[in-house]
Design a protein around this motif. Structure first.
Motif: not given
Length: 228
Positions: A79-85, A180-182, A188-189, A218-228
């Motif tokens: 779920l957070m590693g882009y389906n093992y990618a 991003f930090q949160k 990681l947790v 969490t995966a969506k939150e990380v994506d939002v920051v990276f896309n921004g």
């Protein structure tokens, strides 16, 4: 033949032993005293090899390293590693070997590391200046200011990584930087959390502990920051 530790229960295996008050590494150490430097335990449907001597570790990580090179599949990686990618979490195979070649050549070569060295030095200097400015703003009669070093190191590492990847960094207190930090902290947790369905797959229907919901968020939150 590698011995299996006694005390396994149907379906859950030795999971009940890990639910006690004793920390895992001490529990496994006490089991090694009883069963020897190499033995197996069952975590749900998975059989796990436990080694507790330098000789056995060398045998696994050098002589037979290919046998142990892969990474177990888990909900967090899916779920957070882009389906093992994600390279750092992907299982060993043709895809991982190809990505590793690209990473070593384009990101981790000596030339690339030398090019990025200035960024690391620059960010350390910038972070030290931030501490000084914080002292100037907040000093009182004693001229002493409390500094949260955990947050300071967190900001430093995030800014190094973001600047290496995208060419810019977050300023202290910037909303995107805090977001991003949160998100990374939650990532990681959750990556290190014990998810019941990783051991007993059919439990995923129940989402015990709400891990699937948390990981998707969490995966969506990380994506939002990276896309921004």
């Amino acid at each position: 033949m590698v011995p299996e530790a006694t005390g396994s229960w149907p379906i859950i295996g030795h999971l009940h032993l890990l639910a006690g008050s004793q920390v895992t590494h001490k529990l496994l150490g006490s089991m090694a005293d009883k069963f020897g430097p190499i033995f197996t335990i069952k975590l749900g449907v998975h059989r796990v090899l436990v080694v507790s001597s330098s000789e056995m570790a060398k045998e696994c990580l050098t002589t037979n390293d290919r046998v142990f090179a892969s990474r177990p599949k888990a909900m967090a990686t899916e779920l957070m590693g882009y389906n093992y990618a994600s390279f750092g979490l992907a299982p060993y195979g043709a895809y991982w070997r190809q990505i590793r070649k690209i990473v070593v050549l384009e990101l981790a070569s000596q030339h690339c590391l030398q090019m990025l060295a200035d960024i690391q030095v620059s960010e350390v200097k910038s972070s030290i200046i931030d501490i000084y400015r914080s002292w100037e703003r907040n000093k009182v009669s004693s001229e002493m200011v409390m500094v949260d070093m955990k947050q300071w190191f967190g900001n430093l590492i995030v800014n190094m990584v973001v600047r290496m990847m995208f060419g810019n960094h977050f300023t202290p207190g910037e909303q995107n930087g805090d977001q991003f930090q949160k998100a990374i902290k939650r990532f990681l947790v959750l990556l290190g959390a014990f998810v019941p369905s990783d051991a007993i797959p059919w439990l995923r229907w129940f989402d015990l502990g709400g891990y699937e919901k948390k990981m998707k968020k969490t995966a969506k939150e990380v994506d939002v920051v990276f896309n921004g």
